[in-house]
Design a protein around this motif. Sequence first.
Motif, PDB file in Angstrom:
ATOM      1  N   TYR A  84       0.556  -1.559   0.023  1.00  0.00           N
ATOM      2  CA  TYR A  84       0.416   0.177  -0.165  1.00  0.00           C
ATOM      3  C   TYR A  84       1.008   1.376  -0.324  1.00  0.00           C
ATOM      4  O   TYR A  84       0.024   2.502  -0.282  1.00  0.00           O
ATOM      5  N   PHE A  85       2.357   0.872  -0.001  1.00  0.00           N
ATOM      6  CA  PHE A  85       3.020   2.557   0.481  1.00  0.00           C
ATOM      7  C   PHE A  85       4.061   2.258  -0.063  1.00  0.00           C
ATOM      8  O   PHE A  85       5.388   1.741  -0.060  1.00  0.00           O
ATOM      9  N   PRO A  86       4.374   2.097  -1.900  1.00  0.00           N
ATOM     10  CA  PRO A  86       5.038   2.047  -3.125  1.00  0.00           C
ATOM     11  C   PRO A  86       6.128   2.511  -2.555  1.00  0.00           C
ATOM     12  O   PRO A  86       7.158   2.304  -3.533  1.00  0.00           O
ATOM     13  N   ALA A  87       6.109   4.323  -2.578  1.00  0.00           N
ATOM     14  CA  ALA A  87       7.664   5.209  -2.261  1.00  0.00           C
ATOM     15  C   ALA A  87       6.961   5.436  -0.754  1.00  0.00           C
ATOM     16  O   ALA A  87       6.957   6.698  -1.061  1.00  0.00           O
ATOM     17  N   PRO A  88       7.050   4.638   0.170  1.00  0.00           N
ATOM     18  CA  PRO A  88       6.993   5.211   1.915  1.00  0.00           C
ATOM     19  C   PRO A  88       7.814   6.317   2.108  1.00  0.00           C
ATOM     20  O   PRO A  88       9.504   6.758   1.269  1.00  0.00           O
ATOM     21  N   GLN A  89       7.615   7.088   2.685  1.00  0.00           N
ATOM     22  CA  GLN A  89       8.211   8.370   3.324  1.00  0.00           C
ATOM     23  C   GLN A  89       8.224   8.545   4.656  1.00  0.00           C
ATOM     24  O   GLN A  89       7.527   8.067   5.333  1.00  0.00           O
ATOM     25  N   TYR A  90       9.523   8.220   5.145  1.00  0.00           N
ATOM     26  CA  TYR A  90       9.793   7.525   6.723  1.00  0.00           C
ATOM     27  C   TYR A  90       9.749   8.432   7.391  1.00  0.00           C
ATOM     28  O   TYR A  90      10.434   9.995   7.556  1.00  0.00           O
ATOM     29  N   GLU A  91       9.155   9.068   8.708  1.00  0.00           N
ATOM     30  CA  GLU A  91       8.340  10.063  10.098  1.00  0.00           C
ATOM     31  C   GLU A  91       9.039  11.190   8.999  1.00  0.00           C
ATOM     32  O   GLU A  91      10.046  12.357   9.451  1.00  0.00           O
ATOM     33  N   VAL A  92       8.165  11.667   8.878  1.00  0.00           N
ATOM     34  CA  VAL A  92       7.855  12.871   8.540  1.00  0.00           C
ATOM     35  C   VAL A  92       6.969  13.632   9.140  1.00  0.00           C
ATOM     36  O   VAL A  92       5.969  13.690  10.037  1.00  0.00           O
ATOM     37  N   ALA A  93       8.260  14.693   9.482  1.00  0.00           N
ATOM     38  CA  ALA A  93       7.658  16.325  10.025  1.00  0.00           C
ATOM     39  C   ALA A  93       6.886  17.534   9.268  1.00  0.00           C
ATOM     40  O   ALA A  93       7.047  17.425   8.208  1.00  0.00           O
ATOM     41  N   LEU A  94       5.682  17.193   9.705  1.00  0.00           N
ATOM     42  CA  LEU A  94       4.857  18.281   9.611  1.00  0.00           C
ATOM     43  C   LEU A  94       4.140  19.189  10.722  1.00  0.00           C
ATOM     44  O   LEU A  94       4.022  18.817  11.646  1.00  0.00           O
ATOM     45  N   GLU A  95       4.032  20.716   9.990  1.00  0.00           N
ATOM     46  CA  GLU A  95       3.870  21.810  10.970  1.00  0.00           C
ATOM     47  C   GLU A  95       2.740  23.159  10.253  1.00  0.00           C
ATOM     48  O   GLU A  95       2.738  23.558   8.986  1.00  0.00           O
ATOM     49  N   ALA A  96       1.714  23.502  10.847  1.00  0.00           N
ATOM     50  CA  ALA A  96       0.404  23.984  10.075  1.00  0.00           C
ATOM     51  C   ALA A  96      -0.364  24.771  11.797  1.00  0.00           C
ATOM     52  O   ALA A  96      -0.813  24.329  12.440  1.00  0.00           O
ATOM     53  N   GLY A  97       0.168  25.815  11.280  1.00  0.00           N
ATOM     54  CA  GLY A  97      -0.304  26.631  12.704  1.00  0.00           C
ATOM     55  C   GLY A  97       0.056  26.285  13.812  1.00  0.00           C
ATOM     56  O   GLY A  97       1.530  26.669  14.631  1.00  0.00           O
ATOM     57  N   ASN A  98      -0.810  26.228  14.790  1.00  0.00           N
ATOM     58  CA  ASN A  98      -0.230  25.531  15.891  1.00  0.00           C
ATOM     59  C   ASN A  98      -0.408  23.918  16.238  1.00  0.00           C
ATOM     60  O   ASN A  98      -0.211  23.777  17.485  1.00  0.00           O
ATOM     61  N   LEU A  99      -0.413  22.915  15.080  1.00  0.00           N
ATOM     62  CA  LEU A  99      -0.386  21.681  15.069  1.00  0.00           C
ATOM     63  C   LEU A  99       1.120  21.111  14.535  1.00  0.00           C
ATOM     64  O   LEU A  99       1.329  21.976  13.261  1.00  0.00           O
ATOM     65  N   THR A 100       1.097  20.513  15.331  1.00  0.00           N
ATOM     66  CA  THR A 100       2.758  19.898  14.064  1.00  0.00           C
ATOM     67  C   THR A 100       2.397  18.049  14.678  1.00  0.00           C
ATOM     68  O   THR A 100       1.463  17.313  15.389  1.00  0.00           O
ATOM     69  N   GLY A 101       3.037  17.241  13.929  1.00  0.00           N
ATOM     70  CA  GLY A 101       3.250  15.872  13.912  1.00  0.00           C
ATOM     71  C   GLY A 101       4.628  15.409  12.973  1.00  0.00           C
ATOM     72  O   GLY A 101       4.639  16.044  12.168  1.00  0.00           O
ATOM     73  N   HIS A 102       4.277  14.013  13.629  1.00  0.00           N
ATOM     74  CA  HIS A 102       5.486  13.454  13.057  1.00  0.00           C
ATOM     75  C   HIS A 102       4.739  11.776  12.269  1.00  0.00           C
ATOM     76  O   HIS A 102       4.280  11.190  13.437  1.00  0.00           O
ATOM     77  N   ILE A 103       4.173  11.787  10.690  1.00  0.00           N
ATOM     78  CA  ILE A 103       3.860  10.947  10.811  1.00  0.00           C
ATOM     79  C   ILE A 103       4.697   9.303  10.448  1.00  0.00           C
ATOM     80  O   ILE A 103       6.004   9.697   9.917  1.00  0.00           O
ATOM     81  N   ASP A 104       4.661   8.708  10.357  1.00  0.00           N
ATOM     82  CA  ASP A 104       5.333   7.498  10.922  1.00  0.00           C
ATOM     83  C   ASP A 104       5.685   6.971   9.268  1.00  0.00           C
ATOM     84  O   ASP A 104       6.928   6.296   8.605  1.00  0.00           O
ATOM     85  N   VAL A 105       4.519   7.080   8.453  1.00  0.00           N
ATOM     86  CA  VAL A 105       5.209   6.769   7.100  1.00  0.00           C
ATOM     87  C   VAL A 105       3.795   6.819   6.492  1.00  0.00           C
ATOM     88  O   VAL A 105       3.004   7.284   7.213  1.00  0.00           O
ATOM     89  N   LEU A 106       4.202   7.626   5.101  1.00  0.00           N
ATOM     90  CA  LEU A 106       3.628   8.846   4.152  1.00  0.00           C
ATOM     91  C   LEU A 106       3.853   8.530   2.918  1.00  0.00           C
ATOM     92  O   LEU A 106       4.982   7.891   2.771  1.00  0.00           O
ATOM     93  N   ASP A 107       3.044   7.939   1.583  1.00  0.00           N
ATOM     94  CA  ASP A 107       3.079   7.931   0.473  1.00  0.00           C
ATOM     95  C   ASP A 107       1.878   8.512   0.198  1.00  0.00           C
ATOM     96  O   ASP A 107       0.766   8.657   0.367  1.00  0.00           O
ATOM     97  N   LEU A 108       2.756   9.232  -1.293  1.00  0.00           N
ATOM     98  CA  LEU A 108       1.765  10.564  -1.715  1.00  0.00           C
ATOM     99  C   LEU A 108       2.030   9.822  -3.334  1.00  0.00           C
ATOM    100  O   LEU A 108       2.103  10.881  -4.233  1.00  0.00           O
ATOM    101  N   THR A 109       1.802   8.581  -3.178  1.00  0.00           N
ATOM    102  CA  THR A 109       1.805   8.127  -4.935  1.00  0.00           C
ATOM    103  C   THR A 109       0.653   8.284  -5.678  1.00  0.00           C
ATOM    104  O   THR A 109       0.464   8.679  -6.638  1.00  0.00           O
ATOM    105  N   ASP A 110      -0.786   8.168  -4.894  1.00  0.00           N
ATOM    106  CA  ASP A 110      -1.453   8.789  -5.357  1.00  0.00           C
ATOM    107  C   ASP A 110      -1.619   9.944  -4.837  1.00  0.00           C
ATOM    108  O   ASP A 110      -2.382  10.492  -3.141  1.00  0.00           O
ATOM    109  N   SER A 111      -1.586  11.303  -5.474  1.00  0.00           N
ATOM    110  CA  SER A 111      -1.576  12.731  -4.900  1.00  0.00           C
ATOM    111  C   SER A 111      -3.807  13.273  -4.066  1.00  0.00           C
ATOM    112  O   SER A 111      -3.260  14.010  -3.353  1.00  0.00           O
ATOM    113  N   GLU A 112      -3.794  12.433  -4.935  1.00  0.00           N
ATOM    114  CA  GLU A 112      -5.091  12.548  -4.089  1.00  0.00           C
ATOM    115  C   GLU A 112      -5.885  11.916  -3.222  1.00  0.00           C
ATOM    116  O   GLU A 112      -6.665  11.824  -2.768  1.00  0.00           O
TER     117      GLU A 112
END
Length: 161
Positions: A84-112
């Motif tokens: 389900y994760f053909p192009a995995p990115q690991y430990e992705v840190a994101l921040e928007a406004g006052n919200l932060t998060g570290h996503i363990d595995v993120l795959d953006l192969t299907d951008s939608e």
Amino acid sequence: MTPLSTIRASSAPLAWACPQSLQAPAIAVGGDDAPARAGSCVHEMLVPGSPKLEVLANWWNVPILEAAMLAAAARQMWASLQRYFPAPQYEVALEAGNLTGHIDVLDLTDSEKPKILDWKSGRVDSDTRQQMLAYAWLVYTFYGAAKSVEIFVARIRDQVV
């Protein structure tokens, strides 16, 4: 008015249940959090190219047998999840406004329809809906083409997704 503090996505369930928890206590209460250390250790072990298990277990002060068990169980789960994760990115840190998060595995192969995997190594089966909604919002904020976000929560000890 007091400014809103930064909220970690992993703290969203507690913040949702008790908004006052966002305020720092007058007296810091802490202690050794062995389950959190074990979780951090296993998260790091699952990133390709990470140091050897023995090194990470020592670094995080986690018993080697527990670290080995968690790593083996998680790798077994990953064998069935990685399709389900053909192009995995690991430990992705994101921040928007006052919200932060570290996503363990993120795959953006299907951008939608990006995919998120969150590893859970604890013994408690906690409600993670608010945390996953926070991750979905962060992904949507950063990758605006998303029409939906698919989320997998992998409970390592129970071998359940």
